[in-house]
Write a protein that holds these residues in place. Sequence first.
Motif: not given
Length: 150
Positions: A116, A118-127
């Motif tokens: 992760t 290159d993946i923001s915490t926000g992106e993971i939370t939204r997914a």
Amino acid sequence: MPDEMALLVADVFEAAGVLRRSGEAIAATEGQTQARWQLLSVVSEEPLTVAQAARRLGIARQGVQRVANDLVREDLAGFRPNPDHRGSPLLTLTPHGHHVLDKITARAADVHRALTADISTGEITRARTLLHRLIEQVHRHEAEGRIPPG
């Protein structure tokens, strides 16, 4: 135009497959399987009967029983009396089991950080939020009899 939901379902299954293989590789570093890792993790929070662990994992009791017996043979877990039901002992981790679980969990955390980066915490939370909404919808439709229960 492709059915976006069908494509999402296919993507989720593909993600589950690659993550399962990754989990197997992580567990193997400590001589374990992902099934053993999952059961160690589930009973690390509190001792559970095999049936309770199977329900939490969403798999057949017989499969959990086989894994539990393997963990007991290797002194990673043990059965202790259940004050609520004499015929259903509680599975609990041994100190060795806690140690092995800690090592697997630490290795998994390292892998997750790398995956992760290159993946923001926000992106993971939204997914995760979207997946939880879909899961709730499936349960709701099952309860309403609109799709067969799983």
